[in-house]
Enzyme design. Structure first.
Site, PDB file in Angstrom:
ATOM      1  N   CYS A   1      -4.115   0.575  -1.614  1.00 41.90           N
ATOM      2  CA  CYS A   1      -4.079   0.303  -0.170  1.00 41.90           C
ATOM      3  C   CYS A   1      -2.721   0.711   0.412  1.00 41.90           C
ATOM      4  O   CYS A   1      -1.670   0.227  -0.019  1.00 41.90           O
ATOM      5  CB  CYS A   1      -4.354  -1.175   0.076  1.00 41.90           C
ATOM      6  SG  CYS A   1      -3.911  -1.765   1.716  1.00 41.90           S
TER       7      CYS A   1
ATOM      8  N   CYS B   1      -0.771  -2.123   1.999  1.00 37.59           N
ATOM      9  CA  CYS B   1      -0.225  -3.003   0.953  1.00 37.59           C
ATOM     10  C   CYS B   1       1.081  -2.443   0.402  1.00 37.59           C
ATOM     11  O   CYS B   1       2.040  -3.180   0.159  1.00 37.59           O
ATOM     12  CB  CYS B   1      -1.240  -3.186  -0.175  1.00 37.59           C
ATOM     13  SG  CYS B   1      -2.833  -3.857   0.355  1.00 37.59           S
TER      14      CYS B   1
END
Length: 590
Positions: free
Chosen positions: A190, A193
């Site tokens: 991600c 992230c």
């Protein structure tokens, strides 16, 4: 059928048998059969009972089985707390009545009355220690006074090294039970992230010794993340010491995260020398000033000296994270001002929109305070929003994804119309509350009036709602009603014309939307709706397979057998058909 099964590969049969065995019941053989709705109350009517609610298909239940067996043997020899089980796969209604939320769940009962749910680690020694505390041994009157207890051990220091704690399903529960924890659920692939990772490390350093900053890799522990309600990455969740949790939905800059953690944790006195409830006493003459200064406040009216009620409400208010503040008073004058019926010993009044006279909502409490644990947290969350506000990045998730699913009236404003629309919306919001007898509800739907910066959010508003920035005149401002949970919106009132920034037009549109008299438009295109539909179906199938593994294995095996027989029927040789056409060896003419 038996012939076909004998011809199946041995490996397939062994695999099917192994999967079936993996779902064998987690029932304890040395106990009596699990309790049922017919004998549950009569069995636990006298004495202290520790009841395990389990499912035979639950992996955690099977893993816990040896410990439970050992605990059964201990209880039989100690003559103290009695043990029993309830099979929730057979008696689901009984488990629902006992407020069972997951498996295995152990509940303590005393003389037929529920006492509490066991929340500690499922370690044998800790369970024995817990059960030993439940047995009240009589103290002989001739015994000398007991010496004073030793001083309590020093409180455990959280996050002692100022580092991010890597969590997994085995360490998660024990970690969040130690104190407040702010946890990031992420996936390694991600992009958001990865961007958050260095900020998350800095946050752990800032709150060293005070709050646990943790992270869970959802690619490695996908089922666990699903059980925590994680649907996207990164998901940030704050876990309160009292057991509540709240998803963080504001900005992800370091200062914003730091301010959130300190405010949330300060509600529990973790940044102070003494514990402080997330509630504050107030005098009757101060109510008007507090309502004027804050968009929303809660006023808890309670009997004098009822500390148990105050502690319980403070615990149930944990998901609010201190916003809005709950003010408390035992003044009979306030009970009279807000017309609290004599049949209710306590109540919570929601005051918003700078109006100290007419509550937007009332929660009436009964003498059995524990009954409030079921619905009070949801009530507090459902009434925490002001009726009118500006919709920004920091408030978007709180409003649009609020658990009570409000209808949000959105106006696109520019620099020239910002203040005029804010003033107009405040006036319309007060009119709407008067129109709905002070509740702000219509057909069970709550309403929030919000304005957005059209210069900053122009592309998003256009793609989601077809909403464009208007001119300099407030009458040209575009307005829609968003039902964000359904990803739908309304841009016309009941007359069929576009919604105008007037009470009459907005009220007509709201009543039509809430009652279903106006057809909504979709915020997503056809491809997006199809993708979401398929994803929901896949998620539903996955959940069914996890909850019914044995039946799923059986159906898969049956499907394979039927498919195999079908293929063999279509592709294989049929001796009878050959004989009918003169092709059998004995019937050949040559």
């Amino acid at each position: 059928m038996l012939v076909a099964l004998r011809e199946l590969p041995v490996s397939l049969l062994i695999t099917s048998f192994a999967l079936a065995c993996a779902a064998l019941p987690a029932q304890t053989a040395s106990l009596q059969p699990p309790l049922t709705p017919q004998n549950f109350k009569s069995t636990i009517d006298k004495g202290v009972w520790f009841v395990e609610h389990f499912s035979p298909y639950c992996g955690h239940c099977r893993a816990f089985l040896p410990t439970w067996e050992k605990l059964v043997e201990y209880s039989e020899n100690s003559g103290g707390v009695q043990l029993a089980q309830v099979d929730c796969s057979v008696n689901g209604d009984l488990c629902d009545a006992n407020l069972v939320k997951g498996y295995p769940q152990m509940n303590l009962y005393r003389d037929g009355e529920f006492v509490e749910r066991y929340k500690g680690n499922r370690d044998f020694d800790l369970l024995v220690e817990y059960l030993a505390k439940q047995v009240k041994a009589p103290t002989p009157p001739s015994d000398p006074p007991l010496p004073p207890p030793p001083p309590p051990p020093p409180a455990q220091v959280l996050n002692p090294k100022g580092e991010v704690t890597v969590l997994n399903p085995d360490t998660f529960q024990a970690t969040i039970e130690q104190g407040p924890a702010f946890v990031k659920f992420y996936a390694p692939w991600c992009g958001h992230c990865k961007k958050l990772a260095p900020i998350w490390k800095q946050l752990a350093q800032i709150v060293q010794g005070r709050v646990t900053i943790g992270e869970v890799n959802c690619e490695a522990h996908d089922k666990f993340c699903t059980s925590q309600g994680v649907s996207g990455f990164p998901t940030l969740v704050y876990y309160s010491p009292g057991g509540g949790k709240s998803e963080y939905a504001s900005g992800r800059k370091l200062e914003q995260l730091k301010a959130f953690v300190e405010k949330a944790s300060a509600s529990y006195g973790l940044f102070c020398l003494a514990a402080v409830r997330p509630i504050q006493p107030i005098q009757p003459e101060e109510v008007k000033a507090y309502v004027t200064e804050n968009p929303v406040i809660y006023l808890l009216l309670h009997p004098e000296g009822d500390t148990h009620l105050l502690d319980t409400v403070a615990r149930l208010a944990a998901p609010l994270l201190g916003s809005p503040t709950i003010y408390t008073s035992a003044s009979p004058l306030l009970f009279k001002t807000y017309e609290i019926p004599d049949s209710f010993p306590w109540a919570i009044v929601a005051l918003k929109d700078r109006d100290p006279q007419i509550p937007s909502a009332m929660y009436y409490g009964s003498a059995a305070i524990d009954s409030a644990t079921v619905d009070l947290p949801d009530w507090l969350l459902a009434n925490r929003l002001p009726t009118s506000m500006e919709l920004m990045q920091d408030t978007f998730q709180t409003v649009m994804n609020a658990p009570h699913k409000p209808l949000v009236v959105i106006a696109a404003v520019g620099k020239e119309t910002h203040d005029k629309v804010a003033e107009r919306f405040h006036d319309i919001a007060l009119r709407w509350r008067a129109h709905t007898a002070g509740t702000g509800l219509y057909a069970g739907r709550s309403v929030v009036f919000a304005w957005m910066d059209a210069d900053k959010w122009e592309k998003w508003m256009k793609s989601m709602y077809g909403l464009r920035k208007g001119g300099k005149d407030v009458e040209d401002v575009g307005v829609v009603i968003a039902d964000h949970h359904a990803l739908q919106y309304y841009d016309t009132d009941q007359s069929g014309g576009p919604i105008k920034l007037t009470s009459a037009s907005i009220f007509s549109a709201l009543e039509g939307a809430a009652s279903g008299k106006i057809s909504p438009k979709n915020s997503e295109n056809f491809v997006e709706r199809l993708a979401r539909y398929l994803n929901e179906k896949v998620t539903t199938i996955e959940a069914y397979v996890m909850n019914h593994p044995l039946f799923t294995v059986f159906m898969l095996g049956l499907t394979v057998v039927v498919a195999y027989l079908g293929l063999r029927r279509c592709l294989g040789d049929d001796p009878l058909r050959d004989r009918e056409h003169g092709y059998s060896k004995s019937g050949r003419l040559d």
